[in-house]
Design a protein around this motif. Structure first.
Motif, PDB file in Angstrom:
ATOM      1  N   GLY A  29       0.820  -1.202   0.000  1.00 24.79           N
ATOM      2  CA  GLY A  29       0.000   0.000   0.000  1.00 24.79           C
ATOM      3  C   GLY A  29       0.852   1.249   0.000  1.00 24.79           C
ATOM      4  N   SER A  30       0.302   2.321   0.526  1.00 26.10           N
ATOM      5  CA  SER A  30       0.988   3.612   0.559  1.00 26.10           C
ATOM      6  C   SER A  30       1.862   3.701   1.802  1.00 26.10           C
ATOM      7  N   THR A  31       3.171   3.880   1.587  1.00 22.31           N
ATOM      8  CA  THR A  31       4.122   3.966   2.702  1.00 22.31           C
ATOM      9  C   THR A  31       5.091   5.119   2.452  1.00 22.31           C
ATOM     10  N   PRO A  32       5.642   5.712   3.523  1.00 21.07           N
ATOM     11  CA  PRO A  32       6.537   6.862   3.358  1.00 21.07           C
ATOM     12  C   PRO A  32       7.865   6.535   2.694  1.00 21.07           C
ATOM     13  N   ARG A  33       8.378   5.312   2.847  1.00 15.73           N
ATOM     14  CA  ARG A  33       9.626   4.898   2.209  1.00 15.73           C
ATOM     15  C   ARG A  33       9.449   3.490   1.672  1.00 15.73           C
ATOM     16  N   GLY A  34      10.312   3.111   0.725  1.00 17.56           N
ATOM     17  CA  GLY A  34      10.224   1.802   0.107  1.00 17.56           C
ATOM     18  C   GLY A  34      11.174   0.794   0.707  1.00 17.56           C
ATOM     19  N   ASN A  35      11.182  -0.399   0.113  1.00 17.87           N
ATOM     20  CA  ASN A  35      12.083  -1.463   0.563  1.00 17.87           C
ATOM     21  C   ASN A  35      13.531  -0.990   0.534  1.00 17.87           C
ATOM     22  N   GLY A  36      14.279  -1.399   1.537  1.00 18.37           N
ATOM     23  CA  GLY A  36      15.701  -1.071   1.587  1.00 18.37           C
ATOM     24  C   GLY A  36      16.031   0.205   2.318  1.00 18.37           C
ATOM     25  N   ALA A  37      15.036   1.016   2.660  1.00 19.84           N
ATOM     26  CA  ALA A  37      15.306   2.232   3.428  1.00 19.84           C
ATOM     27  C   ALA A  37      15.879   1.838   4.796  1.00 19.84           C
ATOM     28  N   LYS A  38      16.844   2.606   5.272  1.00 19.43           N
ATOM     29  CA  LYS A  38      17.528   2.257   6.522  1.00 19.43           C
ATOM     30  C   LYS A  38      17.706   3.482   7.405  1.00 19.43           C
ATOM     31  N   MET A  39      17.828   3.223   8.691  1.00 25.61           N
ATOM     32  CA  MET A  39      18.212   4.257   9.642  1.00 25.61           C
ATOM     33  C   MET A  39      18.983   3.609  10.784  1.00 25.61           C
ATOM     34  N   VAL A  40      19.760   4.414  11.480  1.00 28.72           N
ATOM     35  CA  VAL A  40      20.552   3.956  12.614  1.00 28.72           C
ATOM     36  C   VAL A  40      20.057   4.658  13.869  1.00 28.72           C
ATOM     37  N   ILE A  41      19.862   3.879  14.933  1.00 31.00           N
ATOM     38  CA  ILE A  41      19.391   4.418  16.204  1.00 31.00           C
ATOM     39  C   ILE A  41      20.394   4.074  17.289  1.00 31.00           C
ATOM     40  N   THR A  42      20.852   5.078  18.045  1.00 31.40           N
ATOM     41  CA  THR A  42      21.672   4.841  19.232  1.00 31.40           C
ATOM     42  C   THR A  42      20.845   5.234  20.456  1.00 31.40           C
ATOM     43  N   ARG A  43      21.444   5.110  21.624  1.00 30.31           N
ATOM     44  CA  ARG A  43      20.707   5.487  22.834  1.00 30.31           C
ATOM     45  C   ARG A  43      20.454   6.987  22.885  1.00 30.31           C
ATOM     46  N   GLN A  44      21.300   7.773  22.190  1.00 30.61           N
ATOM     47  CA  GLN A  44      21.178   9.224  22.277  1.00 30.61           C
ATOM     48  C   GLN A  44      20.575   9.886  21.035  1.00 30.61           C
ATOM     49  N   THR A  45      20.744   9.280  19.854  1.00 33.28           N
ATOM     50  CA  THR A  45      20.339   9.983  18.637  1.00 33.28           C
ATOM     51  C   THR A  45      19.967   9.003  17.537  1.00 33.28           C
ATOM     52  N   THR A  46      19.568   9.564  16.372  1.00 29.36           N
ATOM     53  CA  THR A  46      19.237   8.746  15.203  1.00 29.36           C
ATOM     54  C   THR A  46      19.923   9.327  13.973  1.00 29.36           C
ATOM     55  N   TYR A  47      20.132   8.484  12.974  1.00 32.32           N
ATOM     56  CA  TYR A  47      20.739   8.905  11.725  1.00 32.32           C
ATOM     57  C   TYR A  47      19.917   8.358  10.562  1.00 32.32           C
ATOM     58  N   ASP A  48      19.681   9.201   9.571  1.00 31.68           N
ATOM     59  CA  ASP A  48      18.905   8.839   8.382  1.00 31.68           C
ATOM     60  C   ASP A  48      17.452   8.597   8.787  1.00 31.68           C
ATOM     61  N   SER A  49      16.647   8.060   7.886  1.00 36.24           N
ATOM     62  CA  SER A  49      15.212   7.940   8.173  1.00 36.24           C
ATOM     63  C   SER A  49      14.589   6.809   7.361  1.00 36.24           C
ATOM     64  N   ILE A  50      13.556   6.202   7.930  1.00 33.66           N
ATOM     65  CA  ILE A  50      12.760   5.234   7.172  1.00 33.66           C
ATOM     66  C   ILE A  50      11.357   5.791   6.902  1.00 33.66           C
ATOM     67  N   GLY A  51      11.211   7.110   7.055  1.00 42.25           N
ATOM     68  CA  GLY A  51       9.937   7.726   6.675  1.00 42.25           C
ATOM     69  C   GLY A  51       9.367   8.735   7.638  1.00 42.25           C
ATOM     70  N   GLY A  52       9.892   8.818   8.855  1.00 45.56           N
ATOM     71  CA  GLY A  52       9.402   9.797   9.809  1.00 45.56           C
ATOM     72  C   GLY A  52       8.048   9.430  10.400  1.00 45.56           C
ATOM     73  N   GLY A  53       7.442  10.394  11.082  1.00 41.59           N
ATOM     74  CA  GLY A  53       6.112  10.205  11.637  1.00 41.59           C
ATOM     75  C   GLY A  53       6.073   9.215  12.785  1.00 41.59           C
ATOM     76  N   GLN A  54       4.861   8.789  13.105  1.00 43.85           N
ATOM     77  CA  GLN A  54       4.653   7.883  14.223  1.00 43.85           C
ATOM     78  C   GLN A  54       5.267   6.508  13.988  1.00 43.85           C
ATOM     79  N   LEU A  55       5.301   6.064  12.713  1.00 45.38           N
ATOM     80  CA  LEU A  55       5.944   4.781  12.404  1.00 45.38           C
ATOM     81  C   LEU A  55       7.392   4.797  12.860  1.00 45.38           C
ATOM     82  N   GLU A  56       8.114   5.840  12.467  1.00 45.86           N
ATOM     83  CA  GLU A  56       9.522   5.911  12.832  1.00 45.86           C
ATOM     84  C   GLU A  56       9.686   5.977  14.352  1.00 45.86           C
ATOM     85  N   GLN A  57       8.765   6.655  15.039  1.00 45.56           N
ATOM     86  CA  GLN A  57       8.843   6.732  16.483  1.00 45.56           C
ATOM     87  C   GLN A  57       8.644   5.363  17.120  1.00 45.56           C
ATOM     88  N   LEU A  58       7.746   4.556  16.557  1.00 44.59           N
ATOM     89  CA  LEU A  58       7.551   3.196  17.059  1.00 44.59           C
ATOM     90  C   LEU A  58       8.824   2.368  16.886  1.00 44.59           C
TER      91      LEU A  58
END
Length: 284
Positions: A29-58
């Motif tokens: 269906g309709s999604t903010p990013r496609g297959n292969g999108a990546k992001m890195v999360i540490t305890r303090q910060t994040t790098y790049d994005s898989i689409g933002g919004g509430q999905l990314e927060q989850l």
């Protein structure tokens, strides 16, 4: 400068920072990013994005839960955007979460002499993150191993920012600098392991001076000097480096007796998650 996920993985691995790599495996269906999108999360910060919004927060919330653990694991999680993330896209995403570095122990070497150079290379080959600190730029320039190098006019200024989980070795060419570093290390909150290259006579003199400077005896006793296993013979730089590396490995094993990691993902679990995406696509 904002790092892309590739740069973030390299930096976190080099510095020994635990992180989670999130990868979009499948979408429908309709999604903010496609297959292969990546992001890195540490305890303090994040790098790049898989689409933002509430999905990314989850995803970030789940990544932080993984980072609170003690072992590196992988899991596949399905996110229906409307139901789980309350996003109006209406699609869904399956995300692979991989945690790294939860059982790593960063090593900081003060001094870039012959032994430190060989030790840095050995630890790097063992996938142990190393930071090498010296005030001599020419010495650092000769380091070929892919480790973090910091040229500081006053190396002791780096002590306060060290992670409490660090292993720290003082091995400079200057006994006065060695003392300033040991004093600074003992004056701050405890560090997992502090060692110094040198003879028993050198450490005896340091001990007397540290007592005169008001350092508690119990803190002084936490320092390992001389360093290295006496069962490893030889005084050549490489022999000493091997001896010290062996001691660090032994100490790391003693301090990180972790519970057994969870079972690996089975192919059935991975396939089940991906089949969910396929069935949603067919329904659409």
């Amino acid at each position: 400068m904002t790092l892309r996920w590739q740069q973030a993985v390299s930096r976190c691995s080099r510095q020994g920072t635990p992180f989670v790599l999130a990868t979009v495996l499948a979408t429908s269906g309709s999604t903010p990013r496609g297959n292969g999108a990546k992001m890195v999360i540490t305890r303090q910060t994040t790098y790049d994005s898989i689409g933002g919004g509430q999905l990314e927060q989850l995803v970030i919330t789940r990544a932080h839960e993984l980072l609170a653990g003690t072992t590196s694991i992988q899991e596949v999680t399905h996110f229906p955007l409307a139901a789980a993330a309350l996003q109006c896209c209406g699609g869904s995403m399956t995300v692979l979460l991989e945690s790294f570095g939860l059982d790593s122990i960063p090593v900081t070497l003060f001094g870039a002499g012959h032994v430190a150079q060989r030790l840095a290379a050995l630890l790097h080959d063992l996938s142990i993150p190393v930071t090498l600190i010296d005030h001599r730029e020419a010495q650092l320039a000769g380091i070929t191993a892919d480790v973090e190098k910091l040229c500081l006019e006053t190396p002791e200024s780096a002590v306060e920012g060290l992670d409490a989980n660090s292993f720290v070795l003082v091995m400079t060419h200057d006994h006065l600098l060695d003392y300033r570093l040991i004093k600074a290390l003992l004056d701050r909150s405890p560090i997992a392991f502090v060692g110094m290259i040198g003879s028993s006579t050198k450490w005896q003199r340091f001990t007397e001076r540290l007592r005169q400077d008001g350092v508690p005896v119990q803190r002084i006793r936490t320092v390992q000097c001389p360093i290295g296993l006496d069962t490893v013979p030889g005084k050549e730089p490489m022999a000493v480096a091997i001896s010290v590396a062996a001691q660090l490995l032994q100490e790391r094993q003693r301090r990180t007796r972790l519970p057994s990691p969870p079972a690996s993902l089975s192919w059935r679990q991975i396939r089940s998650s991906l089949v969910q995406e396929a069935s949603i696509d067919a329904a659409d």
